[in-house]
Design a protein around this motif. Structure first.
Motif, PDB file in Angstrom:
ATOM      1  N   TYR A  81       1.197  -1.364  -0.059  1.00  0.00           N
ATOM      2  CA  TYR A  81      -0.442  -0.200  -0.458  1.00  0.00           C
ATOM      3  C   TYR A  81       0.920   1.646  -0.371  1.00  0.00           C
ATOM      4  O   TYR A  81       2.369   0.747   0.205  1.00  0.00           O
TER       5      TYR A  81
ATOM      6  N   TYR B 142       9.605  -0.360   4.298  1.00  0.00           N
ATOM      7  CA  TYR B 142       8.352   1.218   4.094  1.00  0.00           C
ATOM      8  C   TYR B 142       9.628   1.847   3.699  1.00  0.00           C
ATOM      9  O   TYR B 142      11.350   2.215   4.385  1.00  0.00           O
TER      10      TYR B 142
ATOM     11  N   ASP C 158       5.809  13.625  -0.058  1.00  0.00           N
ATOM     12  CA  ASP C 158       4.989  13.378   0.595  1.00  0.00           C
ATOM     13  C   ASP C 158       4.757  11.888   0.874  1.00  0.00           C
ATOM     14  O   ASP C 158       4.199  11.090   1.117  1.00  0.00           O
TER      15      ASP C 158
ATOM     16  N   ASP D 235      -3.346   1.280  10.240  1.00  0.00           N
ATOM     17  CA  ASP D 235      -3.388   1.608   9.433  1.00  0.00           C
ATOM     18  C   ASP D 235      -4.423   0.081   8.860  1.00  0.00           C
ATOM     19  O   ASP D 235      -3.828  -0.967   8.776  1.00  0.00           O
TER      20      ASP D 235
ATOM     21  N   SER E  36      -3.324  -1.901   5.805  1.00  0.00           N
ATOM     22  CA  SER E  36      -2.358  -2.480   5.837  1.00  0.00           C
ATOM     23  C   SER E  36      -2.614  -3.923   6.269  1.00  0.00           C
ATOM     24  O   SER E  36      -1.946  -4.701   6.574  1.00  0.00           O
TER      25      SER E  36
ATOM     26  N   MET F  40      -6.520   4.602   7.491  1.00  0.00           N
ATOM     27  CA  MET F  40      -5.903   4.365   7.082  1.00  0.00           C
ATOM     28  C   MET F  40      -4.429   4.656   7.090  1.00  0.00           C
ATOM     29  O   MET F  40      -3.664   6.123   6.269  1.00  0.00           O
TER      30      MET F  40
ATOM     31  N   ARG G  55       0.219   5.215   7.558  1.00  0.00           N
ATOM     32  CA  ARG G  55       0.886   5.562   6.139  1.00  0.00           C
ATOM     33  C   ARG G  55       0.761   7.065   6.140  1.00  0.00           C
ATOM     34  O   ARG G  55       2.106   7.323   5.619  1.00  0.00           O
ATOM     35  N   GLU G  56       0.289   7.703   6.600  1.00  0.00           N
ATOM     36  CA  GLU G  56       0.627   9.265   6.602  1.00  0.00           C
ATOM     37  C   GLU G  56       1.180  10.123   7.236  1.00  0.00           C
ATOM     38  O   GLU G  56       1.839  11.041   7.905  1.00  0.00           O
TER      39      GLU G  56
ATOM     40  N   TYR H 226       4.563   9.870   8.147  1.00  0.00           N
ATOM     41  CA  TYR H 226       4.984  10.834   7.778  1.00  0.00           C
ATOM     42  C   TYR H 226       5.271  12.600   7.248  1.00  0.00           C
ATOM     43  O   TYR H 226       5.239  13.400   8.014  1.00  0.00           O
ATOM     44  N   PRO H 227       4.525  12.546   5.630  1.00  0.00           N
ATOM     45  CA  PRO H 227       3.767  13.772   5.375  1.00  0.00           C
ATOM     46  C   PRO H 227       3.675  14.496   6.461  1.00  0.00           C
ATOM     47  O   PRO H 227       3.783  15.404   6.435  1.00  0.00           O
TER      48      PRO H 227
ATOM     49  N   ASN I 147       4.881  18.594   7.500  1.00  0.00           N
ATOM     50  CA  ASN I 147       3.941  19.406   6.716  1.00  0.00           C
ATOM     51  C   ASN I 147       3.453  19.991   7.928  1.00  0.00           C
ATOM     52  O   ASN I 147       3.203  21.190   7.901  1.00  0.00           O
TER      53      ASN I 147
ATOM     54  N   VAL J 294      12.682  13.926  10.591  1.00  0.00           N
ATOM     55  CA  VAL J 294      11.014  12.838  11.057  1.00  0.00           C
ATOM     56  C   VAL J 294      11.393  11.108  10.701  1.00  0.00           C
ATOM     57  O   VAL J 294      12.240  11.647   9.883  1.00  0.00           O
TER      58      VAL J 294
ATOM     59  N   VAL K 290      10.033   7.646  10.902  1.00  0.00           N
ATOM     60  CA  VAL K 290       8.602   6.619  11.172  1.00  0.00           C
ATOM     61  C   VAL K 290       9.184   5.386  10.545  1.00  0.00           C
ATOM     62  O   VAL K 290       9.962   5.091  10.072  1.00  0.00           O
TER      63      VAL K 290
ATOM     64  N   PRO L 261       7.169   1.500  10.769  1.00  0.00           N
ATOM     65  CA  PRO L 261       6.003   0.280  10.831  1.00  0.00           C
ATOM     66  C   PRO L 261       6.517  -0.292  12.241  1.00  0.00           C
ATOM     67  O   PRO L 261       7.635  -0.826  12.821  1.00  0.00           O
TER      68      PRO L 261
ATOM     69  N   ASN M  15      -0.755  -3.722  10.135  1.00  0.00           N
ATOM     70  CA  ASN M  15       0.818  -2.543  10.973  1.00  0.00           C
ATOM     71  C   ASN M  15       0.498  -1.705  11.168  1.00  0.00           C
ATOM     72  O   ASN M  15      -0.821  -1.160  11.089  1.00  0.00           O
TER      73      ASN M  15
ATOM     74  N   PHE N 172       2.541   2.639  13.182  1.00  0.00           N
ATOM     75  CA  PHE N 172       3.376   2.857  12.452  1.00  0.00           C
ATOM     76  C   PHE N 172       3.756   3.820  14.133  1.00  0.00           C
ATOM     77  O   PHE N 172       2.384   4.658  14.126  1.00  0.00           O
TER      78      PHE N 172
END
Lengths: 267, 267
Positions: A148, A200, A253, B143, B146, B175, B178-179, B181-182, B186, B192, B194, B196, B259, B261
């Motif tokens: 994913y 990852y 991103d 997530d 995952s 979900m 997975r976000e 990191y951004p 941001n 940063v 991350v 899993p 999974n 994060f």
């Protein structure tokens, strides 16, 4: 398994497999080091992408690498010779009809092979025959259902699913990774232990963005373009958008997740 | 975020969260230990399932745990007192309007909270305000995209997707893992990283089959039954088969993968 599919038959595919092996080598192989003088069978070595890691990590083991394709064996032998390793012998052989006595090997290693076989349990049982009692088998497989990413668009998911459907259409099982535990157990191995090997990738890891997202994953998806469109799985416009969207996972991103499985069992 | 959804409002849900916290505690928390005398803000503590791990792993830190729900704070306080911890203060407070001066805390911890917010970046920026320069923020999220399992049936996947659709329908983002990191990048955090946090379960791990597959995952899916059927996402018969099939992942050949994060950033 159809001959026109098996990995390693085109130069482009051979390069893809080498890139993949370089980037993922440590993740996959660091915990596989065979002792001096042990006899190791690598079944289904293809063009030698994994063989080179085995040879490097177990410099004093005697490795026998087999593949059903004479052409792959030739490429694998060239690769190993070019890299100066002396601890590998190659042989063209059929996994289901191995030209070895019972209990010939101390260890067996099978990487990215079971996914191509209609009867993986028969293959594992065949390998078990030539393994000594107390010896280990190591199996590595990916699982395309584990993938994913972010950002996620409908078309990117569709393009990815084309890869799964095209591979499944060739009698392969691209989601076999999750099955390693039951496959090893049901082939009669004991002390089975399976470890997920996680890839990852976010933009803090540019070498993986390049080596994995672009050169391995998206390259693999792009490889089924003609087949996916010709067989009506996707239209050309959705395909273009899907690939473009997959490349967004390689931007600052973007995030990408894929999961391999490594299993070990004892005879 | 709707009040009838937020975790922790029913006793059953509270028990589910405690079971989950016990089984997954080491996986989630072992690498979070705050130094003596540091001031730590836990934002969105709910009924205290994670608070108890924070309190245990950082016995000499001063933890301030907030939640928007007075009832959750009451339950969390009871849990912490019952377990004899003295290093946590509780306060009812709104994440988006924090009753603290700028740069009040050395570290911020947010676990299973962002998934419930419509504007997670605004939440992270609000937390950043009360964090000292050089201080860390730690974010943990799951997530649901995952998740995969073996054996996999159409109905089991459908039942699992009902969970995702029901949670998304409540303005949540199941979900979001997975976000991370951004989201952290941001929101202006630097360095940063991350990681899993993998939950791979096969029958060689009976405590996880029980604590994770059954008591966490399948229990969570079963929790949306009425809503999923009432809203026409699935018919009753497919639902029953889907749940039955999910339980097959808890049998000897079954495998389950999920999974989380964990991300860390610095102000």
């Amino acid at each position: 398994m159809r001959d026109d599919y098996v990995h390693g038959y085109s130069e482009e595919e051979a390069n893809r497999l080498k890139d993949q092996a370089n980037t993922l080598a440590n993740l996959m192989h660091d915990d596989t080091k065979y002792p001096a003088d042990s006899l190791v069978l690598e079944a289904g070595c293809g063009v030698g992408a994994q063989t080179i890691m085995l040879a490097k990590n177990s410099p004093q083991a005697h490795i026998t690498s087999i593949d059903i394709s004479q052409e792959s064996i030739k490429q694998a032998r060239d690769l190993i010779e070019k890299n100066g390793f002396k601890n590998v012998e190659f042989q063209t052989a059929d996994l289901f009809n191995l030209p070895f006595e019972d209990e010939s090997f101390d260890h067996v290693f099978v990487c990215f092979v079971l996914e191509h076989l209609q009867d993986p349990i028969a293959a594992l049982k065949s390998l078990k025959r030539v393994l000594k009692k107390g010896g280990s088998i190591t199996v590595i497989e990916g699982d395309h259902g584990s993938c994913y990413f972010y950002p996620e668009t409908k078309e990117a998911v569709k393009a990815w699913n084309c890869l799964i459907e095209c591979q499944t259409g060739f009698d392969c099982n691209p989601m076999i990774g999750r099955e390693i535990y039951p496959l090893l157990k049901n082939s009669g191995f004991k002390d089975v232990q399976v470890t997920p090997k996680i890839v990852y990738v976010d933009s803090s890891k540019p070498e993986l963005v390049e080596g994995f997202n672009k050169k391995t994953i998206i390259a693999m998806v792009e490889g089924v373009k003609d087949q996916a469109i010709a067989s009506g799985l996707i239209d050309a416009e959705s395909w273009e958008k899907g690939i473009k969207d997959l490349y967004k996972t390689t931007e600052p991103d973007g995030v990408f997740f894929y999961n391999f499985f490594k299993g070990k069992g004892i005879k």
